[in-house]
Design an enzyme around this catalytic site. Structure first.
Site, PDB file in Angstrom:
ATOM      1  N   CYS A 294       0.721  -1.202   0.049  1.00 54.38           N
ATOM      2  CA  CYS A 294       0.141   0.014   0.051  1.00 54.38           C
ATOM      3  C   CYS A 294       0.764   1.177  -0.019  1.00 54.38           C
ATOM      4  O   CYS A 294       1.767   1.453   0.958  1.00 54.38           O
ATOM      5  CB  CYS A 294      -0.785   0.127   1.137  1.00 54.38           C
ATOM      6  SG  CYS A 294      -1.857   1.464   1.403  1.00 54.38           S
TER       7      CYS A 294
ATOM      8  N   ASP B 151      -1.250  16.233  -2.693  1.00 54.91           N
ATOM      9  CA  ASP B 151      -1.552  15.445  -3.781  1.00 54.91           C
ATOM     10  C   ASP B 151      -0.584  15.516  -5.088  1.00 54.91           C
ATOM     11  O   ASP B 151      -0.078  16.667  -5.317  1.00 54.91           O
ATOM     12  CB  ASP B 151      -2.826  15.482  -4.334  1.00 54.91           C
ATOM     13  CG  ASP B 151      -3.321  14.351  -5.047  1.00 54.91           C
ATOM     14  OD1 ASP B 151      -4.254  13.638  -4.621  1.00 54.91           O
ATOM     15  OD2 ASP B 151      -2.903  13.955  -6.145  1.00 54.91           O
TER      16      ASP B 151
ATOM     17  N   HIS C 155      -4.204   1.558   8.315  1.00 56.09           N
ATOM     18  CA  HIS C 155      -4.692   1.075   7.049  1.00 56.09           C
ATOM     19  C   HIS C 155      -6.121   0.560   7.084  1.00 56.09           C
ATOM     20  O   HIS C 155      -6.495  -0.535   7.704  1.00 56.09           O
ATOM     21  CB  HIS C 155      -3.961  -0.168   6.311  1.00 56.09           C
ATOM     22  CG  HIS C 155      -4.473  -0.483   4.949  1.00 56.09           C
ATOM     23  ND1 HIS C 155      -3.868  -0.172   3.864  1.00 56.09           N
ATOM     24  CD2 HIS C 155      -5.648  -1.447   4.685  1.00 56.09           C
ATOM     25  CE1 HIS C 155      -4.535  -0.253   2.835  1.00 56.09           C
ATOM     26  NE2 HIS C 155      -5.398  -1.355   3.303  1.00 56.09           N
TER      27      HIS C 155
ATOM     28  N   HIS D  53      -6.448   2.948   0.303  1.00 52.04           N
ATOM     29  CA  HIS D  53      -6.148   3.172   1.901  1.00 52.04           C
ATOM     30  C   HIS D  53      -6.896   4.791   1.936  1.00 52.04           C
ATOM     31  O   HIS D  53      -6.655   5.618   1.228  1.00 52.04           O
ATOM     32  CB  HIS D  53      -4.620   3.596   1.834  1.00 52.04           C
ATOM     33  CG  HIS D  53      -4.244   3.861   3.279  1.00 52.04           C
ATOM     34  ND1 HIS D  53      -3.169   3.420   4.048  1.00 52.04           N
ATOM     35  CD2 HIS D  53      -4.527   4.967   4.275  1.00 52.04           C
ATOM     36  CE1 HIS D  53      -2.992   3.984   5.289  1.00 52.04           C
ATOM     37  NE2 HIS D  53      -3.934   4.783   5.478  1.00 52.04           N
TER      38      HIS D  53
ATOM     39  N   HIS E 165      -8.571   8.046   2.612  1.00 48.16           N
ATOM     40  CA  HIS E 165      -7.981   9.347   2.568  1.00 48.16           C
ATOM     41  C   HIS E 165      -8.948  10.413   2.225  1.00 48.16           C
ATOM     42  O   HIS E 165     -10.030  10.028   1.235  1.00 48.16           O
ATOM     43  CB  HIS E 165      -6.900   9.323   1.458  1.00 48.16           C
ATOM     44  CG  HIS E 165      -7.187   8.945   0.216  1.00 48.16           C
ATOM     45  ND1 HIS E 165      -7.202   7.829  -0.358  1.00 48.16           N
ATOM     46  CD2 HIS E 165      -7.496   9.827  -1.141  1.00 48.16           C
ATOM     47  CE1 HIS E 165      -7.370   7.721  -1.525  1.00 48.16           C
ATOM     48  NE2 HIS E 165      -7.749   8.724  -2.086  1.00 48.16           N
TER      49      HIS E 165
ATOM     50  N   HIS F 179      -9.641  13.807   0.666  1.00 42.81           N
ATOM     51  CA  HIS F 179      -9.275  14.846  -0.138  1.00 42.81           C
ATOM     52  C   HIS F 179      -9.688  16.458   0.206  1.00 42.81           C
ATOM     53  O   HIS F 179     -10.923  16.598   0.571  1.00 42.81           O
ATOM     54  CB  HIS F 179      -9.897  14.890  -1.796  1.00 42.81           C
ATOM     55  CG  HIS F 179      -9.248  13.762  -2.575  1.00 42.81           C
ATOM     56  ND1 HIS F 179      -8.294  13.619  -3.328  1.00 42.81           N
ATOM     57  CD2 HIS F 179      -9.760  12.603  -2.723  1.00 42.81           C
ATOM     58  CE1 HIS F 179      -8.138  12.559  -4.002  1.00 42.81           C
ATOM     59  NE2 HIS F 179      -8.911  11.923  -3.426  1.00 42.81           N
TER      60      HIS F 179
HETATM   61  P1  5GP Z   1      -8.370   8.380  -5.096  1.00 38.57           P
HETATM   62  O1  5GP Z   1      -8.700   8.302  -6.425  1.00 38.57           O
HETATM   63  O2  5GP Z   1      -7.891   7.177  -4.555  1.00 38.57           O
HETATM   64  O3  5GP Z   1      -9.629   8.896  -4.259  1.00 38.57           O
HETATM   65  O4  5GP Z   1      -7.175   9.407  -5.053  1.00 38.57           O
HETATM   66  C1  5GP Z   1      -5.681   8.947  -4.770  1.00 38.57           C
HETATM   67  C2  5GP Z   1      -4.907  10.105  -4.995  1.00 38.57           C
HETATM   68  O5  5GP Z   1      -3.565  10.021  -4.583  1.00 38.57           O
HETATM   69  C3  5GP Z   1      -4.707  10.741  -6.173  1.00 38.57           C
HETATM   70  O6  5GP Z   1      -5.262  12.213  -6.316  1.00 38.57           O
HETATM   71  C4  5GP Z   1      -3.293  10.798  -6.593  1.00 38.57           C
HETATM   72  O7  5GP Z   1      -2.799  11.811  -7.292  1.00 38.57           O
HETATM   73  C5  5GP Z   1      -2.659  10.698  -5.126  1.00 38.57           C
HETATM   74  N1  5GP Z   1      -1.490   9.871  -5.167  1.00 38.57           N
HETATM   75  C6  5GP Z   1      -1.164   8.550  -5.620  1.00 38.57           C
HETATM   76  N2  5GP Z   1      -0.063   8.180  -5.220  1.00 38.57           N
HETATM   77  C7  5GP Z   1       0.581   9.298  -4.583  1.00 38.57           C
HETATM   78  C8  5GP Z   1       1.890   9.369  -4.168  1.00 38.57           C
HETATM   79  O8  5GP Z   1       2.847   8.457  -4.096  1.00 38.57           O
HETATM   80  N3  5GP Z   1       2.345  10.498  -3.405  1.00 38.57           N
HETATM   81  C9  5GP Z   1       1.152  11.544  -3.263  1.00 38.57           C
HETATM   82  N4  5GP Z   1       1.631  12.681  -2.674  1.00 38.57           N
HETATM   83  N5  5GP Z   1      -0.096  11.544  -4.069  1.00 38.57           N
HETATM   84  C10 5GP Z   1      -0.316  10.188  -4.594  1.00 38.57           C
HETATM   85 ZN    ZN Z   2      -2.654   1.472   3.504  1.00 38.73          ZN
END
Ligand code: 5GP
Ligand code: ZN
Length: 123
Positions: A4, A30, A46, A107, A109, A111
């Protein structure tokens, strides 16, 4: 969770710049921002999705939500009301859940997306 990315970031196995850290949560920008200000509030524990949360997660979820406006203030997208009663600034808060919710990282999160007209971004 071994594979993860956010566990690796939380565990400091991947170098990252945190804008916030406490015993339960981290926050960081992000990597692919959808607006001028875009950061993620992430539990260290997690949890795959919001749908995996139950009553026991309520304090953690509340803590995540209440952290959003505090960090938004620090990051420059606070919501405020001026002396004429007009609102200014502000931000979006968003949990994506599952494939149809557009979730990419499994995982949990939150935004936080702000800056001028964040709704004109990609999300
Ligand atoms: P989801 O679509 O799962 O809600 O959003 C995941 C977010 O995590 C995306 O906006 C993506 O740009 C961000 N993200 C993915 N991998 C990484 C990373 O390694 N570092 C950072 N800072 N953001 C990440
Ligand atoms: Zn995780």
């Amino acid at each position: 969770m071994d594979n993860c990315i956010f566990c690796k970031i939380a565990g400091k196995h991947i170098p990252s710049t945190f804008i916030y850290e406490d015993d339960d949560l981290i926050a960081f920008h992000d990597i692919n921002p959808a607006a001028p200000i875009h950061f993620l509030i992430v539990p260290k524990q997690h949890i795959s999705t919001l749908s995996d949360c139950d009553e026991g997660h309520a304090p953690l979820l509340g803590k995540m939500m209440l952290l959003a406006p505090k960090l938004a203030q620090e990051q420059g997208c606070a919501y405020s009301i001026d002396s004429d009663g007009r609102g200014a600034g502000g931000f979006k808060t968003l949990f994506n859940t599952g494939p149809d919710g557009g979730q990419e990282v499994y995982h949990l999160h939150l935004h936080v997306i702000g800056g001028p007209h964040p709704w004109r971004g990609q999300r």
